[in-house]
Scaffold this active site. Structure first.
Site, PDB file in Angstrom:
ATOM      1  N   LYS A  94       0.863  -1.193   0.000  1.00 23.12           N
ATOM      2  CA  LYS A  94       0.000   0.000   0.000  1.00 23.12           C
ATOM      3  C   LYS A  94       0.892   1.233   0.000  1.00 23.12           C
ATOM      4  CE  LYS A  94       0.978   1.166   4.417  1.00 23.12           C
ATOM      5  NZ  LYS A  94       1.839   2.357   4.734  1.00 23.12           N
ATOM      6  N   ASP A 154      -1.446  -1.067  10.886  1.00 24.91           N
ATOM      7  CA  ASP A 154      -1.991  -1.039   9.526  1.00 24.91           C
ATOM      8  C   ASP A 154      -2.351  -2.430   8.992  1.00 24.91           C
ATOM      9  OD1 ASP A 154       0.590  -1.948   9.251  1.00 24.91           O
ATOM     10  OD2 ASP A 154       1.163  -0.562   7.669  1.00 24.91           O
TER      11      ASP A 154
END
Length: 267
Positions: free
Chosen positions: A8, A132
């Protein structure tokens, strides 16, 4: 039992306040990109982990996939497994590679051993492994807040553009990144800023880590500047670095940058 766990990027990152638990309240946008590791999980006589590709630092017992297995084992009757990870996502890059591996491992275990976990339940396990990690369970663009583990869906589609990621030969630890940042409330939330046209992001959407990291690592600052010189509409360091991404209308020719950096095109 193979999954391709992706990376990401962070579009914007505001560090708002230090929390009593030692973490920080922040806001950012997580956006999945097409740089992948390969994760294989096979039922075995005993739990084991092996890797290929990029060297993975740290102790085996600290590996997030191993920790994920032990979390699931507490609540579910899962057999031992052999885990093989082919590492391709740059390490220490701010791309969430290890977190992605952990989340995809949880999804693989849930699928293949029919644990019956919902996405919410898998996110709860993932949150215990890293701030995350939970993002990669649903793996779609989100506005992330609090520790970066609470999400709100956003409409953000960059598929019409070319995203290029550059990883210089630099390393920035998470500890170094947070040590140099000064938390501060934001005047305008990233949740609103991300709705602006892409052409308005430059100068408006920022990464709070860039200030001191660019000062201490001028090579990373130079990568961002060079991406703008090659026509990027928007460029930013991802997370706590050291990778930098650029969003372009057309795929640029970054041949000169490839001599000293890893360059990933159209991710």
């Amino acid at each position: 039992m193979i999954e391709f766990s992706n990376a990401k990027i962070n579009i914007g990152l505001n560090i708002i306040a230090r929390r009593p638990d030692g973490y920080h309240d922040l806001e950012t946008v997580f956006y999945p990109i097409k740089i992948n590791d390969v994760l294989e999980v096979i039922e075995a006589d005993k739990l084991s982990f092996e890797s290929s590709g990029l060297e993975i630092p740290g102790r085996l017992e600290d590996n997030l996939c191993i920790r994920g297995y032990r979390l699931l084992k507490k609540d579910h009757d899962v057999p031992p497994v052999k885990i093989h990870l082919h590492k391709n996502i740059p390490i220490g890059a701010g791309l969430g590679g290890g977190s992605s591996n952990a989340a995809f491992f949880i999804k693989l275990m849930n699928q293949n051993f029919e644990l019956g976990l919902s996405a919410d339940q898998m996110e709860d396990y993932a949150r215990q492994l890293g701030a995350d990690c939970a993002f990669f369970i649903r793996n779609r663009p989100v506005f992330a807040f609090e520790k970066g583990d609470e999400f709100e869906d956003i409409k953000l589609d960059l598929s019409a553009y070319k995203i290029v990621l550059v990883m210089p030969d630099e390393h920035v630890s998470t500890a170094e990144a947070y040590r140099g940042v000064k938390p501060a409330p934001v005047r305008e939330s990233l949740y609103d800023q991300i709705k602006m046209p892409l052409t308005a992001w430059r100068g408006q959407i920022k990464n709070d880590f860039e200030g001191h990291i660019f000062r201490d690592h001028p090579v990373i600052r130079g990568v961002k500047a060079e991406l703008y010189e090659h026509g990027a509409i928007y460029a930013s360091m991802s997370g706590s670095g050291a990778s930098v991404f650029g969003i372009f209308e057309e795929t640029p020719n970054l041949g000169a940058m490839e001599e000293f950096n890893q360059v990933f095109y159209n991710v």
